[in-house]
Each structure stands twice: as C-alpha cells, then as structure tokens.
Write an enzyme that holds these catalytic residues in place. Structure first.
Site, PDB file in Angstrom:
ATOM      1  N   ALA C 243       0.827  -1.214   0.000  1.00  0.00           N
ATOM      2  CA  ALA C 243       0.000   0.000   0.000  1.00  0.00           C
ATOM      3  C   ALA C 243       0.864   1.270   0.000  1.00  0.00           C
ATOM      4  O   ALA C 243       2.093   1.209   0.073  1.00  0.00           O
ATOM      5  CB  ALA C 243      -0.937  -0.017   1.189  1.00  0.00           C
ATOM      6  N   HIS C 244       0.227   2.394  -0.076  1.00  0.00           N
ATOM      7  CA  HIS C 244       0.925   3.692  -0.154  1.00  0.00           C
ATOM      8  C   HIS C 244       1.812   3.946   1.063  1.00  0.00           C
ATOM      9  O   HIS C 244       1.435   3.663   2.184  1.00  0.00           O
ATOM     10  CB  HIS C 244      -0.043   4.867  -0.341  1.00  0.00           C
ATOM     11  CG  HIS C 244      -1.221   4.904   0.591  1.00  0.00           C
ATOM     12  ND1 HIS C 244      -2.031   5.995   0.696  1.00  0.00           N
ATOM     13  CD2 HIS C 244      -1.734   3.984   1.437  1.00  0.00           C
ATOM     14  CE1 HIS C 244      -2.975   5.739   1.560  1.00  0.00           C
ATOM     15  NE2 HIS C 244      -2.832   4.535   2.019  1.00  0.00           N
ATOM     16  N   ASN C 245       2.984   4.491   0.770  1.00  0.00           N
ATOM     17  CA  ASN C 245       3.933   4.909   1.803  1.00  0.00           C
ATOM     18  C   ASN C 245       4.531   3.755   2.606  1.00  0.00           C
ATOM     19  O   ASN C 245       5.190   3.990   3.618  1.00  0.00           O
ATOM     20  CB  ASN C 245       3.299   5.929   2.770  1.00  0.00           C
ATOM     21  CG  ASN C 245       3.003   7.250   2.089  1.00  0.00           C
ATOM     22  OD1 ASN C 245       1.913   7.465   1.581  1.00  0.00           O
ATOM     23  ND2 ASN C 245       3.986   8.117   2.014  1.00  0.00           N
TER      24      ASN C 245
END
Lengths: 360, 360, 360
Positions: C243-245
């Site tokens: 997922a993001h980051n």
C-alpha cells in the site's frame, strides 16, 4: 510552482499566523516537512511534530492553539484535512498534465461502429470493439481492451492494461486502475457423474455505477444471468475478487485482497478490511464493518462490527482472542483444579471414614 | 431470438405442462423471472418462487409435482440444471458472435517461425514469439504474449492480456481469462552469508493439460527444474497463486485467492475453497476438500475434509470453533471453579480441625 | 549441449569420483534424475535418492561419504547448492537467447523525449512516455507501459504487461514479472458528512532500489506524499499488495499473496510468509519473521518470530493452537470438574451436618 502563504491562505479562505510572504513549492506530511514545503495538522497525536517540523507552512484548525513557540507560518481553516486535500488535488492536476491529453494515439484498434464522445483521450494499443460507446472527457490510457456492446459514461479514467469484457456497463466519473479485469466469466461448473465438470455458460454482465473507484489487478466476474453490481460511489482496492452476481452496495469501501463469493449482497456504506473472505449467497446489512482477515458465512444485521474467522461480534472476538492467547495457562489452571479435586476427594474420604468410625 | 415452449421442450426432449405456444426470449433465475423469460427449478429450497414467478416457462424435474396452482408453463426433464446449462450455452454462443471470428487483426507481432493452425483468430497487439505452435480453432484475443517455443493445442480460448512465458505447453480446449500470467519465475533465492539473496535460475516450464479453465489475474510459476502441472480438467478461479513445481491434480477445483506453495501435489478431484493457503512439499490425497481460509501444512489422506488454520478435520474444527466463541465463558467457569475449590478447602479444613478436636 | 563430468568438475573447481567421461545434457532434481542428467545432493533427507537415482552425475559436498554402492559419478564441491545454482544460471542463459535481443520491435510508442540507454531491447506494443529514462542493457519486453518522468536504471528486466505509472524510480538489476502494477493510486478517501467519500489525490511515487525482484500480478501503490520504498535487494513474490507509503526494508523476502497496509515500515532482512496481513502505520524490526496467514497489528522488536492471527510469538502460538484443537476436551474436563465439585459439596454438607449433630 511557488506560492506564498498569503496566496494559499486566500485560496483556502483561511486566517494566517506568522510570515505571510514565505513561499512553498511542495506538499508533505508534517513528520517529513522540509523548508519550502506545506503540510497540515489534523490528528492531535501529531501535534509534537509541529514544534520541530522544518516545513514552512502548516495548515491547522481554527480552534488550534499552539502550546509552544513555533517557527513555521500557520494557516487556520475550518477543516485542515479537507483543505489539504483540495491542495493535493490542485497539485495533482499540475503534475499530471497527461490528464489534459485528448485525441487517439496510434496504433489503436477501434471498430468503426464504436461511438467515442468529445474530448476523449485513447492511448496507443487499445482495442475498442464493436458498438462500444465511450462518453465525453474519458481518459482511456494505453493497452486497454473494451469488449463489444460495452458502454462507458463520461469523465471516466481507465488506466493501462485494464480488460473490460463485452456488455459491461460503466457509469460516470469511474476510475479503474491498471490491469484490473471486469467481466471475466463467473466460476460456475456443474459436477458430472464421472467426477468431471461441465462449464456453465455465463451470459450476464457487470454494471458499475457512477463515482466508483477500483484498484489495480482486481477481478470482477460477470453474472451467470443478470448483472454483477458495483453500486454508486463504492471504492474497491487492489487484488480484490468479486464473484458472479455479487452486489456491492453504494459507498461501500473494500480493502485489498478481500474476496466476495457468488450472489452475496454487501449493504451500502459497508466498510470491509483487507483479506476478508465473504461466503456466497449472503445478505450483509447496511453499514456492516468487517475487520481484516475475517471470514463471514452468515447474514448480518445493519451497522454491526465483525472480526475473526469464523467471525464474531467485535467485543466477543476480542475477549475470545485474549483467552486464546492464554490457552496454555487455561490448560494449566484446569490441571491444577483436577489435582486439587483429587486431593480434596482423598481428604474428604479420610474425614468420612474417621467420622464413620467415630459414629460406631 | 424467440422460441415457443414447445420448441424448447422438443429440443430438451422434455414433457410439456401448460400453454405450449407461450414464447420466451431470455434466461433468468427463478427469483428474477419476468414475462418472456425461461428459468429452472432444481433446488427444492426455491420451490416457493415457482408459485409467484412472472417467468413464462420453468424447467422442472420429471418427478416434480406442484402443490399449488401455477401460472407458468412447465417443461419436465430428467435433470433441470443440466438442461438449463445446455440452453445457457446455446444462448451464450448466440450472444458471443466474437467466437465466430477468425483471421489476424492488425497490428500483430507474429514471428515468422510461429505455426498457426486453421480457423484461428488472433486479436490486435498480440506478440507471438519464435517457434510458437497454435492449434486449430483457437481464439487468441488481444494484447496477449506467447513466449518462444510455447505450444498451444486446439480449441483454446486465451483472453485479453494473458502473458504466457516461453516453453509453456497447453493442451486442447483450455480457457484462460484476462491478465493471467503463466510461466513466471518460481520464487527461488539462495540466502548468502552476508544476508543477501542470490537468484536461483528457474529453467523449468508450465504444462497445462486438456480441458483446464483458469480465471483472471491468476499466476502460475514455472518449475525450477521439470514442470509445474495443471492436470486434465482442473478448474482454477481468479487471483490464485500456483508456485513452482506444484502439481494440481486432474479435475481439481480451486476457488479464488488460494495459494499453493512450491512442489506440493494436490490430488485429483480435490475441492479447495477460497483464500486457502497450502504449504510447500506436501502431498494431498485424491478428493481432499478444504474449506475457505484454511491453512494446510501436512499431507492428507484421500477424501478427507479440512477446515481452519492450522487445519483440522471438519467435525473437530466445528467443535473447537464453537468453544472458541465461548472462551470468555470458559474462563468464567474456571474462575468459579477456583473460587469454589478455595471455599471447599476452607470448609474441609474447618471440619478437619473440629474432627481432630473431637478426637482428642 | 553436452558436457562431460570432467568438464563440469573443472568448471566448478570440484573433485571427481567415478567415470569422468560420462556426458550430461540437462539438470534435474535428484528424485527425478534420468540418464544424461546432472543433479545435486545438499539436504541429507534426500540421501536415499542418491543410491537409486538414474542421474549420470550428482554434485555432493566435499565432506559427503556414501554409505552404499552408487552407480553415478560424483563431483565433490564445497557447497553443492551454490555450485548447482551456478550451473542453473548458465543453463538458463543458454535457454533464453531472448536475453541477447536488443533494439526496438515495432510497432512501439516511444515519446521523442524518452532517453534509451545502450544495448536495450524494447518489445512490440510498449508505450514509453515523456521524459522516461531507461539505462543500459535493459530488457523491456512487450506490452509494457512506462509513465512520464519515470527513471529505470541499467540491467533491468521488465516482463510483458507490466504497468509503471508516472514518476516511478527503479534502480539497477531490478526484475519485474508480468502484469505487475507499480505506482497505482494509494487507497485514500476522506469520509464526508453525507456518508460518501472524497478521493485524496495521491501525489507521491514509488522508489524501487537496486537488485529487487518482484513477481507477477503484484501491486505497489504510489505514496500519498513522498515515496513508497522497496529497498535494495528485497524480493517480492506474486499477487502481493504493497500500500501507499510502505517501506519494505533491504533484503526483505515476502511470499505470495501477502498484503502490507499503508505507511508500515518492514525491517531489513525480514522474512514474511504467504497470505500474511500487516496493518498500517507499524514499524516491524529488522529480521522479523512472520509465518504464513498471520495477521500483525502491532510493532515488533528485531529478530522475533510471529504466527497466527492475531499474531503471537512462535512458541506461545504453537501451544495455543495445540490446545485450540483440544477445546472440546477442555470443555469436557471443565464439565467433569463442575460435576465433581457439586458432588463433593454435597458430601461435605452431609459430613458437616453429621458433625454438627454429633457435637450436640
């Protein structure tokens, strides 16, 4: 792109505190702030970062009062998260000049019967089949397949590699991320007497309503008959499996790697965690919340929270898991009780024998 | 397409009850029946729908006797589900005139050494490499990659975006859904003394036998050496992971999002639920059944059913999960027992003391 | 390709035992050995195969002493597995003459501002956007999308159908398998008062460092702001969700179908099993090991092992699961204790009454 704190504050209809001439050119998280960046503080847990951040400008709530000296300029607004989202969106538009593209890159394979709206971009190597209709302002990036008789509304963004089987209906303002598959055959096979399987033809389709967003490498199967529905405003993450005839309710949110089995109806505004498994032919009530990795095999009432596999109500599951972790201790306590009982039984027998003797 | 009940009954070799001139033009589920639609009743749970359905014609079993008045025409057959499947298939063929396509859409990249059979369709933007052999009557839809030295039998359907790495062998009548990957490298890395990993070259391939169907966005890795096998008639759903050197038995059925680790052998006619995890180097017996979300890390005998993670036999797992849900109560009962024991111990001590006193 | 045992022994700097003129032309596992094949013995569990294998040559350890007669030629080396890996790699290079390809197959869509290094191969139907930079000796197979401003180092292999969104940074010697998606939007939506969601623009990117390998149909989302990192030497299997980051540490190994939620930091040299779920905003220490299907929702110290969902330390989890399987028995034991206590209570009451009577 450089803007002064004053320009941003005016754009957001905010109130400025500190140097209004300081310039910012990028957006960052408060914990990653560097000189020239703008960030926001919404969650009080992050307040400490405000006093150490190198960011030049921080957006805070109108009600926020710092309890220490700060170096950065503050912009006070009603809802810092929303205001920051607006800036993110502006920044994103500036970054993605792609979104201004229109026309058709070559080579493309577009059937002469396909109807393409105004101001549409179609990237190279797309394959748009017979009778497809694409609404105005759509971005159909590269290497996409749209099967015959499919209809796509206006203002949609279809990312590279998406495959849309025939007769799919997609509403307006829908975004689909790369390599997602819409309308593949449902998994339907009839067992035969000799232990083999016959394929059940899947003659239905997929209907995706307005304002839906679907992540990357997700699969949504067509219905056996009728339609698989993704209702208005629903948001699906990456690598999700939606089986045939499922109905995902309006504004439902489903996290990555979750699977929903055939013919299940997920209530509107449900919130489903990652890696959840939902059995087939169920009806889950509006506002159902399911924690990550849970497994659901029963219908649910509205607005309930479920965890675990097989799933339980949140509180009961928490209590059960706490004790699960202590099962070795539970076992020990039972063994101690058993020993104690054996011991007491012996003592009682002794007492009893003595008493009988005394009786005599 | 409109047919009378009589025409359909004759086609299915059935017996008609009611108006044989009524016309139908679509297929539906009994609960969604509308005038002009044909549906079937097989599962007795759905019998109530028969008395209220708006469908014009319903296919039922020869042995079925209605217990109320009905408005629709009945067609009695030996096996309603099979008969309906036949109609679905006919309807599907009519819908998908694509399947009548042949020839090669342009642009395509087909190596001059590739051998393409008779009556084959190859969609635009396909990349067919050196020495590839494709049998008669295959449909190779658009944006597909078939790596060098791969062999595909006859009557196969490969859907858009499928990527088939080199040296893959595919039998006859195989269907593969969009964006599935066949023959990617197995996940093999040798740990080094310095904590890094060296890639183990994966020199094997994937062999897919006749009559296999594979869903969308599934991945089947090539073998390290030798072959990863998907045996005759096996059916794999979407988003499944098949690791290197796995051997999926004939007529096995595997539901979505399941993963099978390296070198495991899944027995023929196994039935595996969704999101199941199977460890590596196992042998699972013929007819093994595994419930959704289970985790298997041991070999299994033939025809056993497994549930839970780590997996247990079905009945034991059901009993364990029932008590798992009551663990807070179990804990309470143990605490009560402990209190009771303490109390009894005190009482016994008192009795004992008194008895001793009386002795003296 | 045929080599004598002697040639191979010299190449591996080994010592030969037996017929040094025997020829081999393929590599196999010891249990699948056929005449003309070469295999290795490293794990003592497989020693029995040595005495029955049909393989012509087997690589063994310098310290290995057979305890029975053998028919094959042995080559003794320091580390049989490493030596065999070297041969696998050589064999692989010979098999995949594709890897010698260079130049650009047509049609391709390459923006005039893209900078392509020396000795690069780009397959047909690739779409390389504005300002993309591709380093020397890269293999960019077919049907790939590389979004604007992306940078790819040298000696990378990008397999068919991979989609790389704009502004992605990829290091040197990176391999990405078919249909994987890099840089799709993070799953970020702000709930609104009316129960709908507003999209949070995702303006960050993905950074993949040197020597990373990523499997097929995996998804790695771009950061909301900043970057999602896959650090040097990390190995990701198929169908993984990042997922993001998220920040995947150097030389971490992650098995298929695992999902890591937003902003979590996975420590270097971690080893994560298949189908693991890791919650968001966590920090997992260096060398963290997580068993298949576990669920982690807390930070972890370095070098700890976790199993189960919710996760526990390995030993505790093993004990808990053992007792979980015995829960029906636990329940029975508690019921027996309860019965026993009731019985003892009655006996004690009787004794007590008698004693009181005797007192009087």
């Amino acid at each position: 792109m450089q803007f002064t704190a004053k320009q941003i504050s005016e754009f957001l209809d905010g109130t400025i505190l500190g140097d209004e001439t300081v310039e910012v050119g990028e957006l960052s998280k408060i914990e990653d702030g560097v000189p020239g960046s703008l960030c926001f503080l919404s969650n009080p847990k992050y307040e400490n970062y405000l006093y150490t951040t190198q960011a030049s400008v921080v957006i805070v709530s109108n009600t926020f009062v710092p309890n220490q000296a700060i170096k950065c300029t503050l912009i006070k607004v009603k809802d810092p998260y929303s205001s920051f989202s607006v800036l993110l969106e502006k920044y994103n538009q500036a970054l993605n000049q792609d979104s201004a593209k229109s026309g058709i890159d070559q080579p493309c394979f577009i059937h002469p019967t396909a109807k393409i709206g105004k101001n549409v971009f179609i990237g190279a190597f797309c394959n748009i089949e017979e009778n497809v209709v694409i609404g105005d302002n759509c971005k159909i990036y590269t290497q996409i397949y749209i099967g015959r008789d499919s209809v796509i509304g206006s203002d949609c963004t279809i990312n590279p590699g998406v495959k849309i089987y025939n007769r799919t209906h997609i509403g307006n303002r829908v975004t689909i991320h790369a390599n997602t598959v819409i309308g593949s055959d449902g998994f339907g096979f009839a067992p035969q007497a000799d232990g083999t399987y016959n394929k059940i033809a899947q003659i239905g389709n997929v209907v995706i309503e307005d304002d839906v967003e679907i992540g990357a490498n997700t699969t949504i199967d067509r219905a056996t008959m009728g339609s698989t529905f993704i209702r208005k405003g629903a948001k699906l993450d990456n690598l999700i499996q939606i089986a045939h005839n499922v109905d995902v309710g309006a504004h439902a949110v489903v996290a990555a790697q979750t699977g929903i089995s055939g013919s299940t109806k997920l209530g509107e505004r449900s919130v489903i965690g990652g890696q959840v498994g939902i059995a087939g032919h169920l009806v889950l009530g509006k506002g159902t919340q399911i924690g990550a990795q849970a497994g659901i095999n029963f219908n649910t009432e509205e607005n309930k929270q479920w965890h675990g596999s097989p799933a339980q109500p949140l509180k009961e599951w928490m209590r059960s898991t706490v004790i699960f972790k202590k099962l070795p201790e539970v076992d020990k306590r039972i063994r101690e009780l058993e020993a104690k009982i054996t011991e007491l039984t012996a003592v009682i027998e002794q007492i009893s024998t003595l008493q009988e003797k005394n009786e005599r």
